[in-house]
Write a protein that holds these residues in place. Structure first.
Motif, PDB file in Angstrom:
ATOM      1  N   PRO A   1      12.607  -4.217  -9.143  1.00 47.84           N
ATOM      2  CA  PRO A   1      11.449  -2.815  -9.336  1.00 47.84           C
ATOM      3  C   PRO A   1      11.930  -2.927 -10.862  1.00 47.84           C
ATOM      4  N   ASN A   2      11.271  -1.513 -11.119  1.00 45.75           N
ATOM      5  CA  ASN A   2      10.963  -1.044 -11.884  1.00 45.75           C
ATOM      6  C   ASN A   2      11.396   0.506 -11.707  1.00 45.75           C
ATOM      7  N   ASP A   3      12.145   1.257 -12.851  1.00 46.94           N
ATOM      8  CA  ASP A   3      12.747   2.617 -11.776  1.00 46.94           C
ATOM      9  C   ASP A   3      11.440   3.264 -11.717  1.00 46.94           C
ATOM     10  N   GLU A   4      10.867   3.893 -11.510  1.00 53.04           N
ATOM     11  CA  GLU A   4       9.617   4.070 -10.848  1.00 53.04           C
ATOM     12  C   GLU A   4       9.015   3.773  -9.585  1.00 53.04           C
ATOM     13  N   ASN A   5       8.839   2.339  -9.590  1.00 56.13           N
ATOM     14  CA  ASN A   5       8.964   1.519  -8.181  1.00 56.13           C
ATOM     15  C   ASN A   5      10.161   1.796  -7.231  1.00 56.13           C
ATOM     16  N   PHE A   6      11.533   1.674  -7.987  1.00 54.25           N
ATOM     17  CA  PHE A   6      12.524   2.584  -7.242  1.00 54.25           C
ATOM     18  C   PHE A   6      12.570   3.559  -6.600  1.00 54.25           C
ATOM     19  N   ALA A   7      11.821   4.616  -7.835  1.00 51.98           N
ATOM     20  CA  ALA A   7      11.560   5.834  -6.761  1.00 51.98           C
ATOM     21  C   ALA A   7      11.113   6.171  -6.008  1.00 51.98           C
ATOM     22  N   ARG A   8       9.839   4.969  -5.722  1.00 47.08           N
ATOM     23  CA  ARG A   8       9.390   4.912  -5.246  1.00 47.08           C
ATOM     24  C   ARG A   8       9.909   4.081  -4.168  1.00 47.08           C
ATOM     25  N   LEU A   9      10.499   3.516  -3.618  1.00 46.95           N
ATOM     26  CA  LEU A   9      11.047   2.497  -2.243  1.00 46.95           C
ATOM     27  C   LEU A   9      11.862   3.695  -1.677  1.00 46.95           C
ATOM     28  N   GLU A  10      12.775   4.619  -2.783  1.00 48.49           N
ATOM     29  CA  GLU A  10      13.793   5.596  -2.428  1.00 48.49           C
ATOM     30  C   GLU A  10      13.407   6.185  -0.863  1.00 48.49           C
ATOM     31  N   LYS A  11      11.645   6.715  -0.827  1.00 50.69           N
ATOM     32  CA  LYS A  11      11.329   7.654  -0.382  1.00 50.69           C
ATOM     33  C   LYS A  11      11.851   7.275   0.990  1.00 50.69           C
ATOM     34  N   PHE A  12      11.405   5.835   1.360  1.00 49.37           N
ATOM     35  CA  PHE A  12      11.685   4.665   2.777  1.00 49.37           C
ATOM     36  C   PHE A  12      12.992   3.969   2.870  1.00 49.37           C
TER      37      PHE A  12
ATOM     38  N   GLY B   1       0.574  -1.324  -0.060  1.00 48.76           N
ATOM     39  CA  GLY B   1      -0.227  -0.212   0.132  1.00 48.76           C
ATOM     40  C   GLY B   1       0.709   1.416   0.236  1.00 48.76           C
ATOM     41  N   LEU B   2       1.577   0.747   0.405  1.00 48.90           N
ATOM     42  CA  LEU B   2       2.522   2.532   0.554  1.00 48.90           C
ATOM     43  C   LEU B   2       3.561   2.946  -0.455  1.00 48.90           C
ATOM     44  N   ILE B   3       3.845   1.594  -0.743  1.00 45.24           N
ATOM     45  CA  ILE B   3       4.094   1.765  -2.827  1.00 45.24           C
ATOM     46  C   ILE B   3       3.429   1.545  -3.418  1.00 45.24           C
ATOM     47  N   GLY B   4       2.772   1.444  -3.056  1.00 47.38           N
ATOM     48  CA  GLY B   4       1.737   1.868  -4.298  1.00 47.38           C
ATOM     49  C   GLY B   4       1.764   0.248  -5.074  1.00 47.38           C
ATOM     50  N   VAL B   5       1.716  -0.710  -5.261  1.00 48.85           N
ATOM     51  CA  VAL B   5       1.499  -2.086  -5.795  1.00 48.85           C
ATOM     52  C   VAL B   5       1.302  -3.541  -5.278  1.00 48.85           C
ATOM     53  N   GLN B   6       0.924  -4.529  -6.301  1.00 55.89           N
ATOM     54  CA  GLN B   6       0.031  -5.460  -5.232  1.00 55.89           C
ATOM     55  C   GLN B   6       0.831  -6.150  -4.457  1.00 55.89           C
ATOM     56  N   VAL B   7       0.331  -6.899  -3.708  1.00 59.02           N
ATOM     57  CA  VAL B   7       0.538  -7.806  -2.670  1.00 59.02           C
ATOM     58  C   VAL B   7       2.037  -8.857  -2.648  1.00 59.02           C
ATOM     59  N   ASN B   8       1.374  -9.352  -4.352  1.00 61.65           N
ATOM     60  CA  ASN B   8       2.394 -10.230  -4.933  1.00 61.65           C
ATOM     61  C   ASN B   8       3.393  -9.454  -5.907  1.00 61.65           C
ATOM     62  N   THR B   9       3.667  -8.163  -6.108  1.00 63.02           N
ATOM     63  CA  THR B   9       4.629  -7.675  -6.694  1.00 63.02           C
ATOM     64  C   THR B   9       5.766  -7.878  -5.387  1.00 63.02           C
ATOM     65  N   ILE B  10       5.947  -7.208  -4.013  1.00 60.34           N
ATOM     66  CA  ILE B  10       6.626  -7.531  -3.282  1.00 60.34           C
ATOM     67  C   ILE B  10       6.548  -8.691  -2.670  1.00 60.34           C
ATOM     68  N   GLN B  11       5.917  -9.837  -2.994  1.00 61.95           N
ATOM     69  CA  GLN B  11       6.722 -11.371  -2.612  1.00 61.95           C
ATOM     70  C   GLN B  11       7.379 -11.121  -3.671  1.00 61.95           C
ATOM     71  N   SER B  12       7.030 -11.032  -5.139  1.00 61.06           N
ATOM     72  CA  SER B  12       8.265 -11.268  -6.221  1.00 61.06           C
ATOM     73  C   SER B  12       9.750 -10.891  -5.653  1.00 61.06           C
ATOM     74  N   TRP B  13       9.936  -9.551  -5.273  1.00 58.94           N
ATOM     75  CA  TRP B  13      10.721  -8.827  -5.408  1.00 58.94           C
ATOM     76  C   TRP B  13      11.450  -9.345  -4.427  1.00 58.94           C
ATOM     77  N   GLU B  14      11.080  -9.844  -2.750  1.00 62.64           N
ATOM     78  CA  GLU B  14      11.515 -10.229  -1.557  1.00 62.64           C
ATOM     79  C   GLU B  14      11.425 -11.292  -1.968  1.00 62.64           C
ATOM     80  N   PHE B  15      11.704 -12.681  -2.968  1.00 60.79           N
ATOM     81  CA  PHE B  15      11.984 -13.802  -3.287  1.00 60.79           C
ATOM     82  C   PHE B  15      12.837 -13.791  -4.373  1.00 60.79           C
ATOM     83  N   GLY B  16      13.594 -12.216  -4.937  1.00 66.67           N
ATOM     84  CA  GLY B  16      14.010 -12.760  -6.506  1.00 66.67           C
ATOM     85  C   GLY B  16      13.462 -13.120  -7.502  1.00 66.67           C
ATOM     86  N   GLY B  17      12.275 -12.669  -7.769  1.00 67.72           N
ATOM     87  CA  GLY B  17      11.739 -13.299  -8.711  1.00 67.72           C
ATOM     88  C   GLY B  17      11.005 -12.022  -9.490  1.00 67.72           C
TER      89      GLY B  17
END
Length: 84
Positions: free
Chosen positions: A56-67, A37-53
Motif C-alpha cells: 500500500p502507498n501512504d494514502e492507503n496505509f492511512a486508510r488501513l490504519e483506521k482498521f 469497499g471499506l478502504i476505497g480500492v479495487q478487489v484486485n488491489t487487496i489481492q495484490s497486497w495480500e499476495f505480496g505483489g
C-alpha cells in the motif's frame, strides 16, 4: 526439482497466510469485496497486497490504519519474513 518447487510454493502460501491485512480480514469475516469497499480500492488491489505483489502507498496505509492501527509496522515485519 519438483519437490523443491513444491516446498517453495508451500513456504510462500504459509507466508501469505501471515499477511496482517489477510489476518484482519479473515478474523473479521470480511470478503475481499467488502474490505476493498471499506478502504476505497479495487478487489484486485487487496489481492495484490495480500499476495505480496504490491505494498500500500501512504494514502492507503492511512486508510488501513483506521482498521489496523499498527499496520505499517506489521506490514514491514511481514515483508522482512519472506523467504526466497
Amino acid at each position: 526439482m519438483i519437490a523443491e518447487v513444491a516446498e517453495k510454493l508451500t513456504q510462500h502460501e504459509k507466508w501469505i497466510e501471515k499477511n496482517p491485512l489477510r489476518i484482519f480480514r479473515k478474523e473479521n469475516n470480511l470478503s475481499l469485496r467488502r474490505m476493498a469497499g471499506l478502504i476505497g480500492v479495487q478487489v484486485n488491489t487487496i489481492q495484490s497486497w495480500e499476495f505480496g505483489g504490491a505494498t500500500p502507498n501512504d494514502e492507503n496505509f492511512a486508510r488501513l490504519e483506521k482498521f489496523i492501527p499498527e499496520i505499517r509496522n506489521l506490514w514491514h515485519e511481514w515483508l522482512k519474513s519472506r523467504t526466497t
